[in-house]
Scaffold this motif. Structure first.
Motif, PDB file in Angstrom:
ATOM      1  N   VAL A   1       0.799  -1.232   0.000  1.00  0.00           N
ATOM      2  CA  VAL A   1       0.000   0.000   0.000  1.00  0.00           C
ATOM      3  C   VAL A   1       0.828   1.278   0.000  1.00  0.00           C
ATOM      4  CG1 VAL A   1      -1.860  -1.194   1.210  1.00  0.00           C
ATOM      5  CG2 VAL A   1      -0.177   0.102   2.531  1.00  0.00           C
ATOM      6  N   GLY A   2       2.145   1.190   0.130  1.00  0.00           N
ATOM      7  CA  GLY A   2       2.957   2.398   0.234  1.00  0.00           C
ATOM      8  C   GLY A   2       3.044   3.176  -1.069  1.00  0.00           C
ATOM      9  N   ASP A   3       3.040   4.512  -0.967  1.00  0.00           N
ATOM     10  CA  ASP A   3       3.277   5.331  -2.154  1.00  0.00           C
ATOM     11  C   ASP A   3       4.790   5.541  -2.299  1.00  0.00           C
ATOM     12  OD1 ASP A   3       3.963   7.173  -0.200  1.00  0.00           O
ATOM     13  OD2 ASP A   3       2.161   8.388  -0.447  1.00  0.00           O
ATOM     14  N   ASN A   4       5.183   6.331  -3.296  1.00  0.00           N
ATOM     15  CA  ASN A   4       6.609   6.499  -3.577  1.00  0.00           C
ATOM     16  C   ASN A   4       7.376   7.090  -2.392  1.00  0.00           C
ATOM     17  OD1 ASN A   4       7.252   5.534  -6.263  1.00  0.00           O
ATOM     18  ND2 ASN A   4       5.859   7.105  -7.035  1.00  0.00           N
TER      19      ASN A   4
ATOM     20  N   PRO B   1      13.210  -1.482 -17.047  1.00  0.00           N
ATOM     21  CA  PRO B   1      12.007  -1.398 -17.899  1.00  0.00           C
ATOM     22  C   PRO B   1      10.716  -1.678 -17.141  1.00  0.00           C
ATOM     23  CG  PRO B   1      13.089  -3.491 -18.238  1.00  0.00           C
ATOM     24  CD  PRO B   1      13.976  -2.715 -17.284  1.00  0.00           C
ATOM     25  N   ILE B   2      10.555  -0.997 -16.020  1.00  0.00           N
ATOM     26  CA  ILE B   2       9.348  -1.146 -15.207  1.00  0.00           C
ATOM     27  C   ILE B   2       8.915   0.227 -14.738  1.00  0.00           C
ATOM     28  CG2 ILE B   2       9.820  -3.510 -14.432  1.00  0.00           C
ATOM     29  CD1 ILE B   2      11.049  -2.396 -11.901  1.00  0.00           C
ATOM     30  N   SER B   3       7.715   0.323 -14.183  1.00  0.00           N
ATOM     31  CA  SER B   3       7.215   1.605 -13.710  1.00  0.00           C
ATOM     32  C   SER B   3       7.994   2.073 -12.486  1.00  0.00           C
ATOM     33  CB  SER B   3       5.731   1.495 -13.359  1.00  0.00           C
ATOM     34  OG  SER B   3       5.550   0.679 -12.209  1.00  0.00           O
ATOM     35  N   SER B   4       7.918   3.365 -12.204  1.00  0.00           N
ATOM     36  CA  SER B   4       8.630   3.923 -11.043  1.00  0.00           C
ATOM     37  C   SER B   4       8.143   3.312  -9.740  1.00  0.00           C
ATOM     38  CB  SER B   4       8.459   5.440 -11.008  1.00  0.00           C
ATOM     39  OG  SER B   4       7.091   5.797 -10.881  1.00  0.00           O
TER      40      SER B   4
ATOM     41  N   ALA C   1      10.349   1.146  -7.123  1.00  0.00           N
ATOM     42  CA  ALA C   1      10.447   1.489  -5.706  1.00  0.00           C
ATOM     43  C   ALA C   1      10.170   0.270  -4.830  1.00  0.00           C
ATOM     44  CB  ALA C   1       9.462   2.612  -5.378  1.00  0.00           C
ATOM     45  N   ARG C   2       9.183  -0.530  -5.209  1.00  0.00           N
ATOM     46  CA  ARG C   2       8.880  -1.746  -4.455  1.00  0.00           C
ATOM     47  C   ARG C   2      10.025  -2.754  -4.543  1.00  0.00           C
ATOM     48  NH1 ARG C   2       2.719  -2.049  -6.842  1.00  0.00           N
ATOM     49  NH2 ARG C   2       1.711  -0.760  -5.218  1.00  0.00           N
ATOM     50  N   LEU C   3      10.604  -2.876  -5.730  1.00  0.00           N
ATOM     51  CA  LEU C   3      11.705  -3.816  -5.925  1.00  0.00           C
ATOM     52  C   LEU C   3      12.872  -3.500  -5.009  1.00  0.00           C
ATOM     53  CD1 LEU C   3      13.264  -6.029  -7.480  1.00  0.00           C
ATOM     54  CD2 LEU C   3      13.929  -4.250  -9.128  1.00  0.00           C
ATOM     55  N   PHE C   4      13.275  -2.234  -4.949  1.00  0.00           N
ATOM     56  CA  PHE C   4      14.451  -1.883  -4.157  1.00  0.00           C
ATOM     57  C   PHE C   4      14.166  -1.911  -2.662  1.00  0.00           C
ATOM     58  CE2 PHE C   4      15.851  -0.274  -8.283  1.00  0.00           C
ATOM     59  CZ  PHE C   4      17.100  -0.894  -8.339  1.00  0.00           C
ATOM     60  N   LEU C   5      12.923  -1.678  -2.260  1.00  0.00           N
ATOM     61  CA  LEU C   5      12.567  -1.887  -0.853  1.00  0.00           C
ATOM     62  C   LEU C   5      12.772  -3.348  -0.474  1.00  0.00           C
ATOM     63  CD1 LEU C   5      11.317  -1.131   1.890  1.00  0.00           C
ATOM     64  CD2 LEU C   5       9.071  -1.554   0.873  1.00  0.00           C
ATOM     65  N   ILE C   6      12.318  -4.244  -1.329  1.00  0.00           N
ATOM     66  CA  ILE C   6      12.451  -5.683  -1.062  1.00  0.00           C
ATOM     67  C   ILE C   6      13.921  -6.093  -1.049  1.00  0.00           C
ATOM     68  CG2 ILE C   6      11.965  -7.988  -1.967  1.00  0.00           C
ATOM     69  CD1 ILE C   6       9.306  -6.827  -3.033  1.00  0.00           C
TER      70      ILE C   6
ATOM     71  N   TRP D   1      19.554   1.815  -7.763  1.00  0.00           N
ATOM     72  CA  TRP D   1      18.425   2.512  -7.148  1.00  0.00           C
ATOM     73  C   TRP D   1      18.369   3.963  -7.632  1.00  0.00           C
ATOM     74  CZ3 TRP D   1      18.251   4.730  -1.564  1.00  0.00           C
ATOM     75  CH2 TRP D   1      16.942   5.084  -1.240  1.00  0.00           C
ATOM     76  N   LEU D   2      19.538   4.615  -7.683  1.00  0.00           N
ATOM     77  CA  LEU D   2      19.582   6.015  -8.114  1.00  0.00           C
ATOM     78  C   LEU D   2      19.835   6.166  -9.609  1.00  0.00           C
ATOM     79  CD1 LEU D   2      21.494   7.947  -5.305  1.00  0.00           C
ATOM     80  CD2 LEU D   2      19.069   7.435  -5.507  1.00  0.00           C
ATOM     81  N   ASN D   3      20.331   5.113 -10.268  1.00  0.00           N
ATOM     82  CA  ASN D   3      20.671   5.132 -11.695  1.00  0.00           C
ATOM     83  C   ASN D   3      21.829   6.074 -12.021  1.00  0.00           C
ATOM     84  OD1 ASN D   3      17.232   4.937 -11.938  1.00  0.00           O
ATOM     85  ND2 ASN D   3      18.524   3.299 -12.730  1.00  0.00           N
ATOM     86  N   TYR D   4      22.512   6.554 -10.997  1.00  0.00           N
ATOM     87  CA  TYR D   4      23.661   7.441 -11.222  1.00  0.00           C
ATOM     88  C   TYR D   4      24.549   7.422  -9.991  1.00  0.00           C
ATOM     89  CZ  TYR D   4      26.463  11.694 -11.519  1.00  0.00           C
ATOM     90  OH  TYR D   4      27.519  12.567 -11.517  1.00  0.00           O
TER      91      TYR D   4
END
Length: 305
Positions: free
Chosen positions: A16-19, A137-140, A144-149, A216-219
């Motif tokens: 349920v978390g937002d960005n 190649p996924i939504s923002s 965000a969920r991926l990197f939390l996990i 996570w930051l892409n830079y």
């Protein structure tokens, strides 16, 4: 109870978390992983290491460069963790012959050396301009969920390692070194080897954290991933929660991340001042951290029942 709350929070945020909250949770997980990694050498072994930034930055650049040369992202993360661990093992065999503030200063210099090397690396490292990594190649929100996990998994693995250390002969040897290094050597503990292995285990998680951070930051750039704050923050987090405990780095990570949201990010130029003041206050008034402060109260409640 604590670990159930931790796992439940990760699951809840993922669903349920937002960005904003996903990013906050990811920051807490990253801080917990780094502090738990530092705790292996700084808490269990008693060596005040300031090399976390060196391992973090090494992992970030090893992973980023690997991905730029065609290595898949998960494999690049694993290779970065391995490179960080091997480097720390070799470094520790020499550097850990120093003690006290000599070791602390020497470990702090390592990150500065890496920063200069990376800056002078030209196109291979991106120099002072840093490196850009390809967007997933996924939504923002999915990212965000991926990197939390991923960061939460890294933090959980660091906690599992800490539990293993506490119950192992290796952990007993580290505690002996922490209490009295000369006495530990007299009873047959291979002091330098155990310290180097502890530093290597710490570096594996710090390097893995840097590797994931890059995506996570892409830079990434040298001033960011080799920042001295990345060496100081894990120490502050461990001090807040309780040095040498398993839960302490997690409790401290929540506290520092929350403090940053409330105070420090509103005064970025004073970030280092706040952290320095926090260290002084913690050492003076709560040297055993939150967990050390709560332990007597828990024992008193058990005695009264």
């Amino acid at each position: 109870m604590f670990w159930a709350i931790f796992a439940g929070s990760v699951v809840l945020l993922t669903i349920v978390g937002d960005n904003y909250w996903l990013r906050f949770g990811t920051t807490v997980a990253l801080y917990a992983a780094l502090a738990s990694a530092w705790n292996i050498i700084g808490g269990f072994t008693g060596y005040p290491s300031f090399a976390t930034a060196a391992f973090f930055g090494l992992g970030a650049y090893a992973s980023a460069i690997g991905q730029m040369h065609g290595i898949p992202m998960p494999l690049a993360w694993a290779l970065a963790a391995l490179i960080g661990g091997v480097f720390a093992l070799l470094l520790g065999l020499g550097l850990l012959r120093l003690r006290g503030h000599y070791f602390a200063v020497a470990s702090l210099v390592v990150a500065e050396v890496f920063r200069e090397v990376i800056t002078a690396g030209g196109d291979f490292t991106g120099g002072g301009m840093g490196l850009n990594l390809a967007l997933l190649p996924i939504s923002s929100l999915a990212q965000a969920r991926l990197f939390l996990i991923v960061f939460s998994t890294l933090a959980a693995l660091s906690a599992l390692l800490s539990f293993w250390i506490i119950g192992s002969r290796f952990g007993v040897a580290l505690r002996c070194i922490e209490q009295n290094e000369d006495a530990a050597a007299m009873i047959g503990v291979a002091v330098t080897r155990h310290k180097a292995f502890a530093l290597a285990l710490s570096a594996v998680f710090a390097s893995a954290g840097g590797a994931v951070y890059a995506n996570w930051l892409n830079y990434i750039d040298p001033s960011d991933v080799f920042s001295v704050l990345l060496s100081v923050k894990p120490i502050v987090i461990a001090l807040i929660g309780g040095v040498g405990t398993v839960v302490g780095p997690f409790a401290g990570a929540v506290a520092l991340a929350g403090l940053e949201e409330l105070v420090i990010k509103g005064a970025l130029d004073l970030n280092g001042v706040f952290l320095g003041l926090a260290i002084v206050l913690l050492v003076l008034f709560m040297p055993r951290g939150v967990m050390g402060f709560l332990s007597p109260a828990r024992r008193a409640r058990k005695a009264s029942t």
